[in-house]
Every structure is written in C-alpha cells, then in structure tokens.
Scaffold this motif. Sequence first.
Motif, PDB file in Angstrom:
ATOM      1  N   THR A  43       0.806  -1.123   0.088  1.00  0.00           N
ATOM      2  CA  THR A  43       0.114  -0.096   0.047  1.00  0.00           C
ATOM      3  C   THR A  43       0.834   1.282  -0.099  1.00  0.00           C
ATOM      4  O   THR A  43       1.431   1.446   0.871  1.00  0.00           O
ATOM      5  CB  THR A  43      -1.015   0.025   1.186  1.00  0.00           C
ATOM      6  N   GLY A  44       0.567   2.246  -1.175  1.00  0.00           N
ATOM      7  CA  GLY A  44       1.507   3.159  -1.094  1.00  0.00           C
ATOM      8  C   GLY A  44       2.864   3.083  -1.658  1.00  0.00           C
ATOM      9  O   GLY A  44       3.700   3.733  -1.872  1.00  0.00           O
ATOM     10  N   ALA A  45       2.922   1.761  -2.421  1.00  0.00           N
ATOM     11  CA  ALA A  45       4.141   1.245  -2.979  1.00  0.00           C
ATOM     12  C   ALA A  45       5.453   1.596  -2.133  1.00  0.00           C
ATOM     13  O   ALA A  45       6.313   2.417  -2.494  1.00  0.00           O
ATOM     14  CB  ALA A  45       4.276   2.248  -4.321  1.00  0.00           C
ATOM     15  N   VAL A  46       5.500   0.610  -1.113  1.00  0.00           N
ATOM     16  CA  VAL A  46       6.681   0.981  -0.145  1.00  0.00           C
ATOM     17  C   VAL A  46       7.908   0.335  -0.705  1.00  0.00           C
ATOM     18  O   VAL A  46       8.921   0.835  -0.183  1.00  0.00           O
ATOM     19  CB  VAL A  46       6.250   0.280   1.129  1.00  0.00           C
ATOM     20  N   ALA A  47       7.904  -0.363  -1.709  1.00  0.00           N
ATOM     21  CA  ALA A  47       9.318  -0.994  -2.247  1.00  0.00           C
ATOM     22  C   ALA A  47       8.968  -1.679  -3.645  1.00  0.00           C
ATOM     23  O   ALA A  47       7.941  -1.739  -4.168  1.00  0.00           O
ATOM     24  CB  ALA A  47       9.674  -2.090  -1.203  1.00  0.00           C
ATOM     25  N   GLY A  48      10.117  -2.163  -4.081  1.00  0.00           N
ATOM     26  CA  GLY A  48      10.009  -2.757  -5.415  1.00  0.00           C
ATOM     27  C   GLY A  48      10.699  -4.178  -5.496  1.00  0.00           C
ATOM     28  O   GLY A  48      11.172  -4.562  -4.794  1.00  0.00           O
ATOM     29  N   LEU A  49      10.137  -4.913  -6.633  1.00  0.00           N
ATOM     30  CA  LEU A  49      10.444  -6.268  -6.817  1.00  0.00           C
ATOM     31  C   LEU A  49      10.552  -6.301  -8.466  1.00  0.00           C
ATOM     32  O   LEU A  49       9.854  -5.657  -9.301  1.00  0.00           O
ATOM     33  CB  LEU A  49       9.806  -7.035  -6.460  1.00  0.00           C
ATOM     34  N   GLY A  50      11.370  -7.204  -8.877  1.00  0.00           N
ATOM     35  CA  GLY A  50      11.400  -7.650 -10.278  1.00  0.00           C
ATOM     36  C   GLY A  50      12.395  -8.764 -10.753  1.00  0.00           C
ATOM     37  O   GLY A  50      12.938  -9.467  -9.815  1.00  0.00           O
ATOM     38  N   VAL A  51      12.459  -8.798 -11.948  1.00  0.00           N
ATOM     39  CA  VAL A  51      13.516 -10.016 -12.387  1.00  0.00           C
ATOM     40  C   VAL A  51      14.352  -9.365 -13.396  1.00  0.00           C
ATOM     41  O   VAL A  51      14.123  -8.282 -14.057  1.00  0.00           O
ATOM     42  CB  VAL A  51      12.880 -11.104 -12.955  1.00  0.00           C
ATOM     43  N   LEU A  52      15.622  -9.910 -13.478  1.00  0.00           N
ATOM     44  CA  LEU A  52      16.672  -9.537 -14.254  1.00  0.00           C
ATOM     45  C   LEU A  52      17.162 -10.650 -15.221  1.00  0.00           C
ATOM     46  O   LEU A  52      17.304 -11.877 -14.657  1.00  0.00           O
ATOM     47  CB  LEU A  52      17.781  -8.811 -13.543  1.00  0.00           C
ATOM     48  N   GLY A  53      17.279 -10.605 -16.757  1.00  0.00           N
ATOM     49  CA  GLY A  53      17.597 -11.518 -17.574  1.00  0.00           C
ATOM     50  C   GLY A  53      18.002 -11.136 -18.766  1.00  0.00           C
ATOM     51  O   GLY A  53      18.122  -9.917 -18.920  1.00  0.00           O
TER      52      GLY A  53
END
Length: 341
Positions: free
Chosen positions: A305-315
């Motif tokens: 909520t409120g975009a508290v952090a990020g996540l994702g992938v790298l390839g």
Amino acid sequence: MSEERRLQILRAIVQDYVSTSEPVGSKALLERHQLGVSAATVRNDMAVLEDEGLISAPHTSAGRVPTDAGYRLFVDRLSQVKPLSRGEKAAIREFLEHSVDLDDVVDRTAKLLASITQQVAVMQYPSLSRSSVRHIELVPLTSHRLMVVLIVSSGRVEQRVLEVSEDLLTSEGETLVADLRTRLNAESSGRLLSEAAHGLDGLAEEFAEDDRATVRAVVQVLTDAMAEQREERLVLAGTANLARTGGDVVHLAPVLDALEQHVVLLRLLSTVNVDAADAVAVRIGAENPYEGLHSTSMVTTSYGTGAVAGLGVLGPTRMDYPSTMAAVRAVARYVSEILDQ
C-alpha cells in the motif's frame, strides 16, 4: 496497413527468437505464422525493419534477431499482458500465505519469482520511510516495565521495552495504559511514519501531570522507532539462472558485478513508475543506466500500500516479456495483499 503488417512480422520474429534462440528467416516465418502474404513481401518488410534498426543479422545467415529497439517496440505495443493460469495464481497465493513473518515473505517471494520466470529475482525490503502506522500496542510486562509495539503497513513490527516509574498493574496504571493506547492510535493510525511522529508532539500535555513522564517516555520511544533510518536491503534469488542463458548474456562478469552492488539495483527499483495501478516497468539493454547490465533486461514493479518497495527480475534481453511481466505483476499483487492483512 503495411506498418501494421511489419509490426506483425516483428512480433513473430521476437516470439520465434525467444522460443528457439535461433535467428529467424522469412521461410520460417511463413511456415510458423499465418501472415497471409508472399515470401517476397516478408523479405521486403524484414529489410525495412532492419533499416529501421528493429532487427539485425548476427552473421551472414539469412536469419534476423530483434535489436533492443525491436524488443522495446514489441513491449510498447503489447495489447495485453499474458495472464497467468488459474493454477499458477493459486500456487503463488498458497506458497506466499504460508509465510511466518516479513523476512519469510521476502525470501519466499524472491525464490518464487525466480522459479516462475527462470530469471534472477530481485526484491527490496519494504521502505520504512514510505510506510504508515497500522497499529500501536502497549503491553505491561511487569509493574514498571512496558513493551511498546509499533506495527507498520509494510508488515514490520518494531518492539521497544522501557522502564516507567508508575505501577502499571494497579487500576490507575491499567487505565493509563488503556487511555494512552487509544490516544496513540487515534493520532497515528493510517498516517505516514514521519507525519505520525509529528502528530504525537504535545500529547503528554493532554494527560494528568502525574502521568506525563510515562506518556513522554512512550512517545519518545515511538518517535525514535518511526524516525530510525535503516539500511536499504535487497534479496536476490536465481542467480544461477544466468548460467543457463547460454550466450544470451554476452558479458556475464559485469552482470554478476552489478548484482553484487546492491546500490545499483536499489536505484533501478526506486525509479519504478508507481502512479498507475499494477504498473510494470521494462528496461531493455542500454536503457539500463549501468553499463554492466546492457546485455540484460529488467522487469520491475512496486508492491505494498503506497508502493513501499520494488521487486522484479533481471535476465537476458531474449526474454519472454509478456509472461515475465504477468508473473512480476501477479506476485507483487499477492505480496501486497499479504502485507495488508
């Protein structure tokens, strides 16, 4: 019409190259896709795509591969992100719902995302500065020891124990604890930590003079917890997946070096567009500001909520973008739901 047809051919080249890792020729395109045009038209359109810098010839063969610009156009023109199957969604939810605390949520999420996408998963711990107060609890441990518990929207739980002069186990002490708990939550719940800390100024003056020392001590502990600066942390999973990409990542050493420099990844995660719901950012090749990542792509989003952090992938840039974007978005959505519970 010709522009739309060339976009269709570009889309087919991207899909075939991602699937086979082999340069794609006009004959293969005609055999695998219902393009509805002649071989000469396909060759002419491929020549135009090459002139526009969207595809290139890796060597003297007749096949072509997408360039970074070609992948970018492909991603920008996606009509919709490929949805996950019902079974995939159920598996994600069940796996994450068994998490026991925030550390476990982060660890499970990174491993799950790496497993689903077969890429390197990157997850940022929730940022305290962008979190809000969910609840404040006061728990008397002994007659003169009080535990102060701060629960924030990111799922973090901060605990502090302090000594007080008043006897908390008497009826007067119990009344003070109950009243203070109510007032603290009324002033703080739902507010950003920085705002909540400011809102507690002067709270002690609203209590009886004999109780103000205890109230000030509690407020000070909470203010310190809310203002405490923490080192940003990342969790990585699936780094070994880079070794399975073959020659897709041309220079592996710089990529591994970038993964070790968490500040680089934190900077990339912090620039995700969080204004739109379910926004997914895709950086392809040289769009990554760090030179060591120019042979890779990053697919990232925010969570909480409120975009508290990020996540994702790298390839590698030769990535199944629709499926990867769907996985990143779905996992972020489930993590947000778990942290909001």
